[in-house]
Scaffold this motif. Structure first.
Motif, PDB file in Angstrom:
ATOM      1  N   SER A 161       0.842  -1.194   0.000  1.00 37.08           N
ATOM      2  CA  SER A 161       0.000   0.000   0.000  1.00 37.08           C
ATOM      3  C   SER A 161       0.876   1.242   0.000  1.00 37.08           C
ATOM      4  O   SER A 161       2.020   1.213   0.463  1.00 37.08           O
ATOM      5  CB  SER A 161      -0.927   0.016   1.213  1.00 37.08           C
ATOM      6  OG  SER A 161      -0.178   0.076   2.410  1.00 37.08           O
ATOM      7  N   CYS A 162       0.332   2.303  -0.520  1.00 37.27           N
ATOM      8  CA  CYS A 162       1.034   3.580  -0.588  1.00 37.27           C
ATOM      9  C   CYS A 162       0.053   4.651  -0.133  1.00 37.27           C
ATOM     10  O   CYS A 162      -0.866   5.007  -0.874  1.00 37.27           O
ATOM     11  CB  CYS A 162       1.511   3.850  -1.997  1.00 37.27           C
ATOM     12  SG  CYS A 162       2.273   5.469  -2.228  1.00 37.27           S
ATOM     13  N   ALA A 163       0.253   5.117   1.081  1.00 46.08           N
ATOM     14  CA  ALA A 163      -0.638   6.136   1.641  1.00 46.08           C
ATOM     15  C   ALA A 163      -0.098   7.515   1.311  1.00 46.08           C
ATOM     16  O   ALA A 163       1.073   7.814   1.559  1.00 46.08           O
ATOM     17  CB  ALA A 163      -0.759   5.956   3.146  1.00 46.08           C
ATOM     18  N   ALA A 164      -0.955   8.331   0.760  1.00 42.45           N
ATOM     19  CA  ALA A 164      -0.544   9.672   0.347  1.00 42.45           C
ATOM     20  C   ALA A 164      -1.207  10.731   1.203  1.00 42.45           C
ATOM     21  O   ALA A 164      -2.379  10.610   1.563  1.00 42.45           O
ATOM     22  CB  ALA A 164      -0.909   9.896  -1.117  1.00 42.45           C
ATOM     23  N   SER A 165      -0.450  11.727   1.525  1.00 42.50           N
ATOM     24  CA  SER A 165      -1.015  12.889   2.195  1.00 42.50           C
ATOM     25  C   SER A 165      -0.893  14.077   1.256  1.00 42.50           C
ATOM     26  O   SER A 165       0.032  14.151   0.453  1.00 42.50           O
ATOM     27  CB  SER A 165      -0.267  13.180   3.499  1.00 42.50           C
ATOM     28  OG  SER A 165       1.095  13.448   3.247  1.00 42.50           O
ATOM     29  N   GLY A 166      -1.815  14.984   1.340  1.00 44.28           N
ATOM     30  CA  GLY A 166      -1.794  16.096   0.417  1.00 44.28           C
ATOM     31  C   GLY A 166      -3.063  16.088  -0.405  1.00 44.28           C
ATOM     32  O   GLY A 166      -3.505  15.052  -0.866  1.00 44.28           O
ATOM     33  N   ARG A 167      -3.643  17.213  -0.615  1.00 52.25           N
ATOM     34  CA  ARG A 167      -4.967  17.309  -1.222  1.00 52.25           C
ATOM     35  C   ARG A 167      -4.984  17.034  -2.715  1.00 52.25           C
ATOM     36  O   ARG A 167      -6.041  16.978  -3.318  1.00 52.25           O
ATOM     37  CB  ARG A 167      -5.539  18.692  -0.969  1.00 52.25           C
ATOM     38  CG  ARG A 167      -4.668  19.824  -1.530  1.00 52.25           C
ATOM     39  CD  ARG A 167      -5.248  21.172  -1.189  1.00 52.25           C
ATOM     40  NE  ARG A 167      -4.409  22.271  -1.676  1.00 52.25           N
ATOM     41  CZ  ARG A 167      -4.733  23.546  -1.534  1.00 52.25           C
ATOM     42  NH1 ARG A 167      -5.852  23.884  -0.941  1.00 52.25           N
ATOM     43  NH2 ARG A 167      -3.926  24.478  -1.995  1.00 52.25           N
ATOM     44  N   THR A 168      -3.793  16.833  -3.328  1.00 50.51           N
ATOM     45  CA  THR A 168      -3.768  16.621  -4.767  1.00 50.51           C
ATOM     46  C   THR A 168      -3.730  15.152  -5.147  1.00 50.51           C
ATOM     47  O   THR A 168      -3.547  14.816  -6.294  1.00 50.51           O
ATOM     48  CB  THR A 168      -2.551  17.315  -5.394  1.00 50.51           C
ATOM     49  OG1 THR A 168      -1.359  16.754  -4.829  1.00 50.51           O
ATOM     50  CG2 THR A 168      -2.603  18.794  -5.141  1.00 50.51           C
ATOM     51  N   PHE A 169      -3.910  14.214  -4.175  1.00 49.74           N
ATOM     52  CA  PHE A 169      -3.773  12.789  -4.481  1.00 49.74           C
ATOM     53  C   PHE A 169      -4.657  12.366  -5.635  1.00 49.74           C
ATOM     54  O   PHE A 169      -4.224  11.667  -6.531  1.00 49.74           O
ATOM     55  CB  PHE A 169      -4.110  11.957  -3.244  1.00 49.74           C
ATOM     56  CG  PHE A 169      -4.162  10.477  -3.529  1.00 49.74           C
ATOM     57  CD1 PHE A 169      -5.375   9.827  -3.704  1.00 49.74           C
ATOM     58  CD2 PHE A 169      -3.003   9.750  -3.641  1.00 49.74           C
ATOM     59  CE1 PHE A 169      -5.428   8.475  -3.964  1.00 49.74           C
ATOM     60  CE2 PHE A 169      -3.038   8.381  -3.899  1.00 49.74           C
ATOM     61  CZ  PHE A 169      -4.261   7.751  -4.065  1.00 49.74           C
ATOM     62  N   SER A 170      -5.911  12.778  -5.627  1.00 45.74           N
ATOM     63  CA  SER A 170      -6.844  12.275  -6.632  1.00 45.74           C
ATOM     64  C   SER A 170      -6.498  12.739  -8.032  1.00 45.74           C
ATOM     65  O   SER A 170      -6.944  12.159  -9.005  1.00 45.74           O
ATOM     66  CB  SER A 170      -8.271  12.696  -6.274  1.00 45.74           C
ATOM     67  OG  SER A 170      -8.382  14.106  -6.289  1.00 45.74           O
ATOM     68  N   SER A 171      -5.697  13.766  -8.156  1.00 49.84           N
ATOM     69  CA  SER A 171      -5.339  14.259  -9.487  1.00 49.84           C
ATOM     70  C   SER A 171      -3.965  13.776  -9.918  1.00 49.84           C
ATOM     71  O   SER A 171      -3.473  14.157 -10.969  1.00 49.84           O
ATOM     72  CB  SER A 171      -5.369  15.784  -9.511  1.00 49.84           C
ATOM     73  OG  SER A 171      -4.392  16.309  -8.626  1.00 49.84           O
ATOM     74  N   ASN A 172      -3.356  12.920  -9.113  1.00 39.22           N
ATOM     75  CA  ASN A 172      -2.041  12.402  -9.444  1.00 39.22           C
ATOM     76  C   ASN A 172      -2.108  10.987 -10.004  1.00 39.22           C
ATOM     77  O   ASN A 172      -2.904  10.173  -9.548  1.00 39.22           O
ATOM     78  CB  ASN A 172      -1.161  12.361  -8.192  1.00 39.22           C
ATOM     79  CG  ASN A 172      -0.461  13.677  -7.929  1.00 39.22           C
ATOM     80  OD1 ASN A 172       0.654  13.902  -8.380  1.00 39.22           O
ATOM     81  ND2 ASN A 172      -1.118  14.548  -7.226  1.00 39.22           N
ATOM     82  N   ALA A 173      -1.246  10.716 -10.969  1.00 35.99           N
ATOM     83  CA  ALA A 173      -1.005   9.338 -11.354  1.00 35.99           C
ATOM     84  C   ALA A 173      -0.105   8.719 -10.287  1.00 35.99           C
ATOM     85  O   ALA A 173       0.720   9.408  -9.681  1.00 35.99           O
ATOM     86  CB  ALA A 173      -0.324   9.277 -12.712  1.00 35.99           C
ATOM     87  N   MET A 174      -0.285   7.426 -10.032  1.00 35.90           N
ATOM     88  CA  MET A 174       0.510   6.720  -9.024  1.00 35.90           C
ATOM     89  C   MET A 174       1.217   5.551  -9.677  1.00 35.90           C
ATOM     90  O   MET A 174       0.681   4.952 -10.621  1.00 35.90           O
ATOM     91  CB  MET A 174      -0.406   6.203  -7.907  1.00 35.90           C
ATOM     92  CG  MET A 174      -1.232   7.269  -7.236  1.00 35.90           C
ATOM     93  SD  MET A 174      -0.229   8.404  -6.288  1.00 35.90           S
ATOM     94  CE  MET A 174       0.406   7.315  -5.010  1.00 35.90           C
TER      95      MET A 174
END
Length: 119
Positions: free
Chosen positions: A21-34
């Motif tokens: 799993s890769c937990a992201a913090s920051g409000r731009t997660f949904s607009s980022n490719a992972m």
């Protein structure tokens, strides 16, 4: 900016499964490719899989049919389900985030998590 923290690595026998799993913090997660990359001892870092913000996926040939990348935007988390693991999958696995799948490697990186597959 996005901060990334990986988890889920460990030791598994060949043929087994793990889910990273890769937990992201920051409000731009949904607009980022992972994406996920890996680096084995003595080898260069290599691409494993990636997923766009819209759900388009891409895989390295070496993991197609065995690994599945997914994301849960509500939890700000990306996953890598790894099945039928082989000793050659042993590596440190890194999560990355970028604007697009093509630019992930130029984006943010996590600290990595070790995956060891025993024969």
């Amino acid at each position: 900016q996005v901060q990334l923290v990986e988890a889920g690595g460990g030791l598994v026998q060949a043929g087994g499964s793990l889910r990273l799993s890769c937990a992201a913090s920051g409000r731009t997660f949904s607009s980022n490719a992972m994406g996920w990359f890996r680096q084995a001892p003595g080898k260069e870092r290599e691409f494993v899989a990636a997923i766009s913000w819209g759900g388009t996926t891409s895989y390295a040939d070496s993991v197609k049919g065995r690994f599945t990348i997914s994301r849960d935007n509500a939890k700000n988390t990306a996953y890598l389900q790894m099945n039928s693991l082989k000793p050659e999958d042993t590596a440190v696995y890194y999560c990355a985030a970028g604007t697009t799948i093509a630019t992930i490697a130029q984006g943010r990186w996590g600290q990595g998590t070790q995956v060891t597959v025993s024969s």
